[in-house]
Structures are given as C-alpha cells and as structure tokens.
Design a protein around this motif. Structure first.
Motif: not given
Length: 98
Positions: A50-52
């Motif tokens: 996931v790209s936060w």
C-alpha cells in the motif's frame, strides 16, 4: 536457437516442479486454520504494498472534506427552509392552520 530450447526446457521443468509441490488440505474441519494463516500472510503482504498518503496529503483532503460538508450543510438547510416556507404557504392558502 539453442538458448530458446534451453529456456523451453527450463520452463517445462519449472512447471513440473510447481505441479509436484504438495497441496495443503484446506477443506474440512481442520482446513480453516491453514486458510486463516494463508489469509493473514496475504493481508500482510498486501498492506506492505500500500502506498500510504503523507501527513500533508491527509491534512489537505481532510480540509476539503470539511469545507465540502459545510457547503452541503448550508445548501441543504436553505433547501429545507425553502420547502418549509412553501408548505406553510400552501397550508395557509388552503385554509389549514400552520
């Protein structure tokens, strides 16, 4: 040409090795533990991909949501007040008590 043939042989061997790996029984009353473990492993892998958002992005989108909510709240208040006045006017015209 020889390298293409070697690649095809390697691909075939890899496919054979994958087919020969034993499959864990995931059905029946005891299979839920293996399925749960597999699920949690996959969840952990997915969370790692996931790209936060950055803190700045979170603050910006939060401000946009708050402003939009305020604008929509004011708009809906105005529409509700206008309909309320319209209904009161209709009741007064028809002789009802408002």
């Amino acid at each position: 040409m020889k390298t293409a043939m070697v690649d095809n042989v390697k691909d075939a061997q890899v496919g054979r090795r994958e087919a020969e790996t034993p499959v864990v029984a995931t059905s029946g009353p005891l299979g839920w533990w293996a399925r749960a473990k597999d699920f949690l492993v996959k969840v952990r892998e997915e969370v790692g991909r996931v790209s936060w958002p950055t803190q700045r992005e979170v603050q910006a989108t939060t401000i946009v949501v708050i402003i939009f909510s305020l604008i929509m709240g004011i708009y809906l208040f105005a529409v509700d007040a206008a309909f309320n006045k319209l209904v009161e006017w209709i009741f007064r015209r028809l002789g009802g008590a408002a």
